[in-house]
Design an enzyme around this catalytic site. Structure first.
Site, PDB file in Angstrom:
ATOM      1  N   GLU A   1      95.361 -83.618 -80.649  1.00 55.11           N
ATOM      2  CA  GLU A   1      95.189 -84.718 -79.620  1.00 55.11           C
ATOM      3  C   GLU A   1      94.345 -85.863 -80.228  1.00 55.11           C
ATOM      4  OE1 GLU A   1      96.606 -85.138 -76.786  1.00 55.11           O
ATOM      5  OE2 GLU A   1      97.385 -83.129 -76.631  1.00 55.11           O
TER       6      GLU A   1
ATOM      7  N   CYS B   1      90.913 -91.740 -75.365  1.00 59.87           N
ATOM      8  CA  CYS B   1      91.812 -92.058 -76.161  1.00 59.87           C
ATOM      9  C   CYS B   1      93.066 -92.610 -75.568  1.00 59.87           C
ATOM     10  CB  CYS B   1      91.997 -90.660 -76.796  1.00 59.87           C
ATOM     11  SG  CYS B   1      92.630 -89.387 -75.062  1.00 59.87           S
TER      12      CYS B   1
ATOM     13  N   ASN C   1      83.994 -87.519 -75.956  1.00 60.77           N
ATOM     14  CA  ASN C   1      84.102 -88.313 -74.670  1.00 60.77           C
ATOM     15  C   ASN C   1      84.196 -87.523 -73.494  1.00 60.77           C
ATOM     16  OD1 ASN C   1      86.560 -87.494 -75.657  1.00 60.77           O
ATOM     17  ND2 ASN C   1      87.495 -89.572 -74.919  1.00 60.77           N
TER      18      ASN C   1
ATOM     19  N   GLU D   1      98.983 -80.879 -74.573  1.00 63.60           N
ATOM     20  CA  GLU D   1      97.931 -80.113 -73.542  1.00 63.60           C
ATOM     21  C   GLU D   1      98.286 -79.929 -72.035  1.00 63.60           C
ATOM     22  OE1 GLU D   1      93.875 -81.676 -74.845  1.00 63.60           O
ATOM     23  OE2 GLU D   1      93.901 -79.787 -75.853  1.00 63.60           O
TER      24      GLU D   1
HETATM   25  P1  NAD Z   1      85.962 -87.373 -84.760  1.00 58.38           P
HETATM   26  O1  NAD Z   1      87.387 -87.093 -85.320  1.00 58.38           O
HETATM   27  O2  NAD Z   1      84.908 -88.025 -85.565  1.00 58.38           O
HETATM   28  O3  NAD Z   1      85.512 -85.726 -84.510  1.00 58.38           O
HETATM   29  C1  NAD Z   1      86.196 -85.008 -83.674  1.00 58.38           C
HETATM   30  C2  NAD Z   1      85.771 -83.585 -83.943  1.00 58.38           C
HETATM   31  O4  NAD Z   1      85.928 -83.148 -85.221  1.00 58.38           O
HETATM   32  C3  NAD Z   1      84.119 -83.294 -83.888  1.00 58.38           C
HETATM   33  O5  NAD Z   1      83.949 -82.237 -83.127  1.00 58.38           O
HETATM   34  C4  NAD Z   1      83.801 -83.391 -85.298  1.00 58.38           C
HETATM   35  O6  NAD Z   1      82.614 -82.648 -85.808  1.00 58.38           O
HETATM   36  C5  NAD Z   1      85.116 -82.745 -85.885  1.00 58.38           C
HETATM   37  N1  NAD Z   1      85.343 -82.714 -87.313  1.00 58.38           N
HETATM   38  C6  NAD Z   1      85.172 -83.849 -88.025  1.00 58.38           C
HETATM   39  N2  NAD Z   1      85.604 -83.622 -89.551  1.00 58.38           N
HETATM   40  C7  NAD Z   1      86.238 -82.402 -89.377  1.00 58.38           C
HETATM   41  C8  NAD Z   1      86.693 -81.718 -90.373  1.00 58.38           C
HETATM   42  N3  NAD Z   1      86.967 -82.116 -91.566  1.00 58.38           N
HETATM   43  N4  NAD Z   1      87.270 -80.353 -89.955  1.00 58.38           N
HETATM   44  C9  NAD Z   1      87.092 -79.878 -88.586  1.00 58.38           C
HETATM   45  N5  NAD Z   1      86.493 -80.599 -87.583  1.00 58.38           N
HETATM   46  C10 NAD Z   1      85.999 -81.755 -88.107  1.00 58.38           C
HETATM   47  O7  NAD Z   1      86.139 -87.881 -83.310  1.00 58.38           O
HETATM   48  P2  NAD Z   1      85.204 -88.318 -82.360  1.00 58.38           P
HETATM   49  O8  NAD Z   1      84.621 -89.562 -82.905  1.00 58.38           O
HETATM   50  O9  NAD Z   1      84.220 -87.256 -81.823  1.00 58.38           O
HETATM   51  O10 NAD Z   1      86.067 -88.998 -80.950  1.00 58.38           O
HETATM   52  C11 NAD Z   1      86.821 -90.000 -80.866  1.00 58.38           C
HETATM   53  C12 NAD Z   1      88.125 -89.769 -81.332  1.00 58.38           C
HETATM   54  O11 NAD Z   1      88.740 -88.844 -80.652  1.00 58.38           O
HETATM   55  C13 NAD Z   1      89.047 -91.199 -80.924  1.00 58.38           C
HETATM   56  O12 NAD Z   1      89.715 -91.541 -82.078  1.00 58.38           O
HETATM   57  C14 NAD Z   1      89.960 -90.717 -79.875  1.00 58.38           C
HETATM   58  O13 NAD Z   1      90.966 -91.465 -79.776  1.00 58.38           O
HETATM   59  C15 NAD Z   1      89.870 -89.160 -79.954  1.00 58.38           C
HETATM   60  N6  NAD Z   1      90.202 -88.715 -78.691  1.00 58.38           N
HETATM   61  C16 NAD Z   1      91.586 -88.095 -78.650  1.00 58.38           C
HETATM   62  C17 NAD Z   1      91.826 -87.585 -77.200  1.00 58.38           C
HETATM   63  C18 NAD Z   1      93.587 -87.180 -76.728  1.00 58.38           C
HETATM   64  O14 NAD Z   1      93.399 -86.269 -76.009  1.00 58.38           O
HETATM   65  N7  NAD Z   1      94.258 -87.483 -77.653  1.00 58.38           N
HETATM   66  C19 NAD Z   1      90.916 -87.625 -76.264  1.00 58.38           C
HETATM   67  C20 NAD Z   1      89.645 -87.937 -76.564  1.00 58.38           C
HETATM   68  C21 NAD Z   1      89.199 -88.363 -77.678  1.00 58.38           C
END
Ligand code: NAD
Length: 483
Positions: free
Chosen positions: A249, A283, A152, A457
């Protein structure tokens, strides 16, 4: 403008290509067109990135904090000068309207580089006097840190993780989300243009398995992930088995509580920001909007009126204020939740559909009369879907707001400031707002409690999360030993 990146990865100060990895198409969410391609990192690329980070970190850690800070500050200046191009790129990567990206993405990345660049020269330990002996502490870097991003805020996440890591003398290997691979490469390019030694900030592409390979590598000391709770659990577990530091996060289902006495326009504005900015893909969004019964009809009426002012369209048009979802997959997930809302009996008061145009566009959607047990009130949707829930009393809303596994954010709108502080004091969340929503200045800690994450962060807190303390006891006299 060149949308296809020069190469897939950025390692040891230069672009590196290896087309033997799995191809990843870069899709422009506003049209669905393929605008570029990168290749996932092979094990050889992962190894090259980590080896370069290890070597780069040794050079970087020997420099003074002030010298490191100067590089980060210079990178911040370059990012600001190139804000327009970087924003156009971010819009192509994510589909977010240029109106947003020009105000938020590269600029908040630059804010982080500037802020941590400024702190880098003053990261010191303590002197602890103990009579004639004393202890001093040294704030040391962790070594090689891995950053893993969500889709995002690709530029912002690359900087929010990179800036504090680098300020502390660490090196980073950053893996962007496979959905948005472009922007982090630009961050790496700019950091090196600003004078960063080769190998200190590397970018490798790939899906979860590349992230997992980075997390388990013994050369890695710390992992900072932005992503969903299920991914967070896997990454945290893998890091724990090797006793690595983590920052997590993760997701949220945050409450936004609007009391009868709130300024209605501000409350509606906060609810719009907290549900429809970035098409709801934030998020910290306040997706459970608890509205006290006395203000409910006025709130819903003004919300419906203001939703008509949303300009949905070409994200590159500066007038557009609401863009597409990041991907077809995410659009379909959100459509599933919209159907579920109707099925479970919530009252659809706005939106609820995909738009009849190219790209992954959904309507800003509002459900009223939502109950706590409905799926749309319990699960993170990560799309433009607001759930409005009614409440009567302060005590009741606090209990209901906290009845979730998540704890990222919380907001309260009220003119009674003592109530505002009292309620926020009882809400289980890491990043809170009173009469506002979703502000994230770099000076303030950002992060969640409960399942929403670990660590913080931004702010001085992030320094603690990217450094470790060595304590040194200094004896001035003789050693007394039993024999
Ligand atoms: P996701 O969990 O599908 O993927 C996040 C990242 O993790 C990607 O780069 C993905 O390739 C990687 N990944 C996936 N499996 C992994 C593994 N087993 N080991 C290591 N890396 C792995 O999330 P998304 O769909 O990209 O993003 C949306 C999510 O992120 C939502 O739940 C949102 O709330 C969260 N988010 C949180 C924040 C925050 O600061 N708290 C900010 C933005 C998004």
């Amino acid at each position: 403008m060149q949308l296809q990146p020069t190469a897939s990865h950025f390692i040891n100060g230069e672009y590196v290509e290896d087309t033997s990895g799995t191809p990843i198409d870069i899709i422009y969410p506003a049209t669905g067109a393929v605008i570029g391609r990168v290749y996932a990192a092979t094990p050889a690329i992962v190894d090259q990135a980590l080896a370069s980070a290890e070597a780069g970190q040794r050079v970087w850690a020997k420099m003074s904090g002030r010298e490191r800070g100067r590089v980060l500050t210079r990178a911040a200046m370059i990012m600001r000068e190139r804000n327009h191009e970087l924003s156009v790129l971010e819009t192509h990567d994510t589909g977010k309207p240029y109106q947003e990206t020009v105000a938020v993405d590269a600029t908040s990345g630059a804010d982080a580089l500037e802020y941590f660049g400024g702190l880098a020269g003053s990261l010191t330990g303590e002197h602890i006097p103990l009579g004639e002996d004393w202890v001093y502490t040294v704030r040391e870097p962790l070594g090689v840190c891995v950053g893993i991003g969500a889709w995002n805020y690709p530029t912002q996440i690359a900087c929010w993780k990179g800036a504090p890591a680098l300020a502390c003398g660490n090196a980073m290997v950053f893996k962007p989300s496979e959905t948005t691979p472009i922007c982090a490469l630009k961050v790496a390019e700019i950091l090196h243009e600003a004078g960063l030694p080769a190998g200190v900030y590397n970018v490798v592409q790939g899906m979860g398995e590349v992230g997992a390979a980075l997390v388990r590598d013994p050369r890695v000391a710390k992992v900072s992930l932005t992503g969903s709770v299920p991914t967070g659990k896997k990454v945290y577990a893998a890091a724990a088995s090797e006793m690595k530091y983590v920052t997590m996060e993760l997701g949220g289902k945050s409450p936004l509580v609007i009391f009868d006495d709130a300024d209605v326009e501000n409350a509606v504005g906060g609810a719009i920001l907290g549900n429809f900015y970035s098409s709801g893909q934030v998020c910290s969004n306040g997706t459970r909007v608890f509205v006290q019964r006395g203000i409910k009809e006025t709130f819903l009426t003004r919300l419906a009126e203001r939703l008509k002012d949303a300009v949905i369209g070409d994200p590159l048009d500066e007038a557009t204020s609401f863009g597409p979802m990041v991907s077809e997959a995410q659009m379909n997930i959100v459509l599933g939740y919209m159907d579920k809302g109707v099925e479970e009996g919530a009252r659809l008061v706005a939106g609820g559909n995909r738009l009849d145009r190219d790209g992954f566009y959904l309507e800003p959607t509002v459900f009223a009369d939502v109950r706590d047990d409905m799926t749309i009130a319990r699960e993170e949707i990560f799309g433009p879907v607001m759930s409005v829930l009614d409440f009567e009393s302060e005590e009741e809303v606090i209990v209901r707001a906290n009845a979730t596994e998540f704890g990222l954010s919380a907001g309260v709108f009220t003119k009674d400031l003592s109530r505002g502080h009292r309620v926020i004091g009882q809400l289980q969340a890491g990043s809170c707002f009173i009469n506002s929503y979703n502000d994230a200045p770099v000076e303030a800690p950002f992060g969640g409690v409960k399942m929403s994450g670990v660590g913080r962060e931004n702010s001085k807190e992030a320094i603690k999360n990217f450094s470790q303390v060595k304590s040194v006891y200094v004896r001035m006299g003789d050693v007394e030993s039993p024999f």
